[in-house]
Enzyme design. Structure first.
Site, PDB file in Angstrom:
ATOM      1  N   TYR A 151      44.150  59.378  25.747  1.00 41.28           N
ATOM      2  CA  TYR A 151      43.776  60.534  24.925  1.00 41.28           C
ATOM      3  C   TYR A 151      43.060  61.610  25.728  1.00 41.28           C
ATOM      4  CZ  TYR A 151      44.773  58.020  20.572  1.00 41.28           C
ATOM      5  OH  TYR A 151      45.373  57.358  19.544  1.00 41.28           O
ATOM      6  N   LYS A 161      20.726  34.556  13.922  1.00 38.25           N
ATOM      7  CA  LYS A 161      20.995  35.780  13.159  1.00 38.25           C
ATOM      8  C   LYS A 161      22.203  36.511  13.748  1.00 38.25           C
ATOM      9  CE  LYS A 161      17.656  38.049  16.117  1.00 38.25           C
ATOM     10  NZ  LYS A 161      16.260  38.432  16.289  1.00 38.25           N
TER      11      LYS A 161
HETATM   12  C1  LIG Z   1      15.619  38.008  17.373  1.00 33.70           C
HETATM   13  C2  LIG Z   1      14.270  37.467  17.268  1.00 33.70           C
HETATM   14  C3  LIG Z   1      13.821  36.487  18.170  1.00 33.70           C
HETATM   15  C4  LIG Z   1      14.610  36.017  19.363  1.00 33.70           C
HETATM   16  O1  LIG Z   1      14.475  36.932  20.409  1.00 33.70           O
HETATM   17  P1  LIG Z   1      15.209  36.701  21.825  1.00 33.70           P
HETATM   18  O2  LIG Z   1      14.733  37.787  22.686  1.00 33.70           O
HETATM   19  O3  LIG Z   1      16.662  36.794  21.524  1.00 33.70           O
HETATM   20  O4  LIG Z   1      14.807  35.363  22.253  1.00 33.70           O
HETATM   21  C5  LIG Z   1      12.573  35.939  17.944  1.00 33.70           C
HETATM   22  N1  LIG Z   1      11.819  36.327  16.906  1.00 33.70           N
HETATM   23  C6  LIG Z   1      12.200  37.291  16.035  1.00 33.70           C
HETATM   24  C7  LIG Z   1      11.308  37.677  14.931  1.00 33.70           C
HETATM   25  C8  LIG Z   1      13.439  37.896  16.186  1.00 33.70           C
HETATM   26  O5  LIG Z   1      13.828  38.852  15.353  1.00 33.70           O
END
Ligand SMILES: *Cc1c(COP(=O)(O)O)cnc(C)c1O
Length: 836
Positions: free
Chosen positions: A730, A504
């Site tokens: 700045y 993702k």
């Molecule tokens: C992002 C996510 C993960 C992965 O989590 P990590 O801590 O990056 O391993 C697993 N399950 C769900 C539902 C997520 O949203």
């Protein structure tokens, strides 16, 4: 090299006879790399997670007929015209065959081991000795129990010197590699702390490594790189032949080559040493400590071989950096460029082609290749073989550059080039300049281009031409490190536990399609994205793995079905609207994933809704449950372990309720990266690997060595001296106490470098040292104080995060978490993919 199948059967002591006596030229251990089925022998090696025997059916369908199998393989009868050589241990058979092959040669063989520097020393010795020898060497870092036999298989009668590296991770491995390599010249670069896991102490590791040199006549080693209690020449005499000659070098004590001075300037290092009571000197075009160590090891090797000082000096001056990494970048007209122009030989060409095939998917592949120098093979035979290798991999266009390739094509009868090779488009040029003059950029569009040339052809000119030169801030994504991390986690999985990779948010900032392709290649089970768009993009890039989409809404339903994406169903609302949608379309049994809320209170059905949901699912039949999941709120946090256990109990009870209604099984998964090995008993049928894949240990356990995947880099645009009392940036926030050197770097908050790093909170790495941010971070630029760092120049590279400055550290300084740092790097920053 080729042997008859019958001969191989004898060598590996097969319990069965082959069905035919074909010649075997290629040894295969990775089913994905099959090219020449008629002349290939497959070794069905049983690994920790994969059993080679499961690929036999697929390979058979692709035309392969020769297999080495274990006695447990019972299905030989289903493949009537195949040969199965049955052995006790398939890996051992591969090693035995390599050892036999090695025994046919009576040439000097250099064996290199050590914790660091093996590959560089091997490549540099190749550079230093290639004008005197026809050298065969291990491709990249083929130094393992499987890699070494495959390297040895390259040995041919034309070779006059062999250089192989050997790497081990546990007790017992080196004896096997020694049997295969049987070096008569040994090189031991050092004995560092790396890879300590498999050994109980340093001495044990040293003794194991020394086994490589059992039959060596000469052993070159770096004294200071090895603890005194592990010195081979004083401690471990019994391990070696009586007649062995030791040749050591040191900075601090008596040694055959004793370094007495190292003078480092901007671009080079002059190294002075005592050798046979004489002062000797070399100059190398490198200034970092690691390169200096490796060069001295090569120097010692040449001296021990009797090379004259003058010749050594001349060649040392010409040492070239070894960049073993292949880089994949976006180029003009929607092309991708795989740049591997550091060297050009058959073995590295094959590795580059494999990476090209893996990344190109369905896209057109083009190869731009220079003459391949010093192979010892006649040109006609060489290039015919090369073209065949390209054709087998589906390359559609070939551009040859160099006098030898031009000569080769010119001597073919007109019109036969294409038909003979099978490659539809072929062109050739006498030189790089000739190519650049006559080709136009418009000819390249939507294709994956491999650029592979020997150094003298200056292919960097072609890469600059093909690349879109954008702004100089890049994020380097190391795909090799990512696979290392994947494997590190896989070691914690039960063999039956599936793996879902979370890609993702543009794969946590690392780039969706490129990362997904590598994961698909390594045969993980599932991918997950947050939104439907992300899934669509993966499908368009040719990803065929099942994809779970975590957060769907009605607007995304169409795309879900069109692109074969599997939604997470997390509420009755979404369930009912998806049901109506499917019903309208006349679709039944669409794969979905059911999410329960067990305490995170984000998305998910409540546990008490499980029964009703199960009934509806069963009765309506529009969906089939592929998996049931929940998400842990604090898997990385020991103080929340009791809560985590509660979450798991609730999850299991929901699973049971679904299970009792549905008459089919589904995958259960709850563990994320930290959960995978902090709570191994919660792995169930699948785990969801996220941040760990990208090299960040969110639980800070330091239990296993993850490698950082992303490196964010920029460059210095300008340097100025600012007087005491002036300010920088700045709002005049950056006060200067004393006269300072201030550098402006090409990165700002619009690139994802947060304003929180302003005014000394953040640091960056310049020339290996830390430079603090001074003043506010601007939109596109940031100022840093380089007063304390000597030699900084405009154009110098700056590391924002990466190996030298871990993301975790930035996160801490900015009061956030690594996830946010990684996903904030903006799309304006070009991603460059490297494979080592
Ligand atoms: C992002 C996510 C993960 C992965 O989590 P990590 O801590 O990056 O391993 C697993 N399950 C769900 C539902 C997520 O949203």
């Amino acid at each position: 090299m080729s042997y008859s199948l019958q001969h191989i059967a004898n060598i590996i002591q097969s319990e069965t006879k082959p069905a035919d006596d074909r010649m075997v030229q290629y040894l295969l251990t990775d089913s994905r790399k099959l090219l020449f089925p008629d002349a290939t022998l497959f070794f069905s090696i049983i690994g920790p997670r994969r059993d080679g025997h499961t690929f036999i059916a697929e390979l058979y369908n692709r035309g392969l007929r020769s297999f080495v199998v274990a006695a447990s393989f019972q299905e030989a009868a289903s493949y009537p015209d195949a040969s199965f050589l049955v052995v006790k241990n398939v890996l051992q058979a591969l090693q035995d065959l390599a050892a036999f092959h090695r025994s046919q040669f009576h040439i000097p063989v250099i064996g290199i081991t050590g914790s660091n520097g093996k590959t560089i020393v091997k490549e540099w010795l190749y550079q230093l000795l290639q004008s005197d020898h026809q050298i065969v060497r291990s491709p990249r870092s083929y130094n393992s129990q499987i890699g070494v036999p495959l390297s040895i298989w390259q040995l041919q009668s034309i070779h006059t010197l062999a250089i192989f590296e050997a790497g081990i991770s546990e007790i017992g491995e080196m004896a096997a590699l020694q049997q295969i390599i049987r070096p008569n010249i040994g090189i031991w670069t050092n004995l560092g702390a790396a890879h300590n896991e498999g050994f109980s102490n340093e001495r044990e590791k040293a003794l194991e490594k020394a086994k490589l040199f059992k039959d060596a006549d000469l052993l070159i080693f770096y004294r200071d790189g090895i603890q005194p209690h592990c010195y081979p020449d004083t401690n471990d005499r019994a391990l070696f032949k009586d007649t062995i000659r030791f040749f050591s070098w040191s900075r601090s004590e008596a040694a055959d080559l004793q370094i007495i001075n190292e003078q480092i300037t901007d671009h080079e290092t002059v190294i002075t040493a005592l050798y046979q009571q004489q002062k000797e000197q070399i100059t190398i075009p490198f200034t970092d400590r690691i390169s200096i160590d490796n060069a001295i090891t090569c120097w010692a090797t040449m001296l021990a071989q009797g090379y004259q000082s003058e010749r050594i000096q001349q060649r040392m001056l010409l040492l070239q950096p070894v960049d073993m990494r292949m880089q994949l970048k976006k180029a003009v007209n929607n092309c991708y460029l795989l740049n591997d122009s550091y060297s050009n030989d058959i073995a590295s060409l094959e590795l580059a082609l494999d990476f090209l095939v893996q990344q190109a998917g369905h896209n057109k592949m083009t190869v731009i290749l220079s003459d391949i120098l010093q192979t010892g093979i006649p040109d006609e035979q060489l290039y015919q073989m090369v073209l065949e290798k390209l054709n087998r991999r589906g390359v559609k266009r070939f551009i040859g550059i160099g006098p030898a390739l031009s000569r080769y094509f010119n001597t073919l009868p007109a019109g036969t080039t294409q038909t003979q090779s099978g490659i539809p488009m072929i062109s050739y040029y006498t030189s790089t300049a000739d190519f650049l003059e006559r080709e136009s950029l418009n000819q390249f569009k939507d294709e994956y281009i491999l650029l592979k040339g020997a150094r003298v052809f200056s292919f960097e000119r072609i890469s600059q031409w093909l690349e879109q030169k954008v702004h100089q801030t890049v994020m380097e994504v190391n795909l090799t490190a990512m696979i290392h991390n994947l494997k590190a986690y896989q070691q914690f999985l039960k063999p039956t536990t599936k793996l879902m990779a979370m890609v993702k948010a543009f794969s946590y900032g690392s780039g969706s399609a490129e990362v997904a392709r590598v994961l698909q290649f390594h045969k993980i089970d599932y991918l997950a994205v947050a939104y439907a768009d992300e899934g669509v993009e993966l499908r368009k890039a040719g990803i065929s793995l099942p994809i779970m989409v975590m957060n769907v809404d009605e607007a995304g339903f169409d795309a879900m079905i069109q692109y074969d994406l599997e939604p997470e169903i997390y509420s009755f609302n979404i369930y009912r609207s998806f049901h109506s949608f499917l019903k309208n379309q006349g679709i039944r049994e669409y794969p979905v994933h059911i999410k329960f809320n067990t305490g995170m209170n984000r998305l998910g059905f409540e546990i008490r809704e499980a029964d009703e949901l199960a009934k509806e699912l069963k009765q309506k039949g529009t969906m089939v449950v592929k998996s049931v999941l929940s998400h842990l709120a604090g898997s990385e946090n020991p103080s929340l372990d009791a809560f985590t256990a509660q979450q798991v109990q609730a999850f299991l009870s929901a699973c049971d309720q679904l299970n009792s209604q549905l008459n089919y099984s589904f995958i259960r998964h709850i563990a994320n990266s930290a959960g995978i090995f902090r709570h191994p008993s919660y792995q169930f049928d699948m785990v969801r690997l996220g941040i760990g894949l990208y090299g960040v240990d969110s639980a800070d356990t330091h239990q296993f060595a993850l490698q950082p995947v992303a490196t964010l880099k920029s460059t210095i645009a300008q340097i100025r001296t600012v007087a005491a009392g002036e300010t920088v940036g700045y709002n005049r926030n950056g006060g200067v106490q004393q006269e300072s050197r201030i550098a402006t770097i090409r990165i700002g908050y619009a690139d994802g470098y947060s304003r929180r790093f302003g005014n000394g909170i953040g640091q960056v790495i310049v020339r290996g040292q830390r430079a603090p941010v001074i003043g506010n971070v601007c939109m596109d630029m940031t100022m840093i104080d380089v007063t304390q760092i000597p030699g900084v120049m405009e154009g110098d590279e700056v590391e924002i995060f990466g190996k030298q400055l871990p993301i975790q550290e930035l996160a801490k300084a900015a009061g956030t978490i690594p996830y946010e740092i990684m996903t904030s790097v903006s799309q304006r920053v070009k991603r460059v993919y490297v494979e080592e």
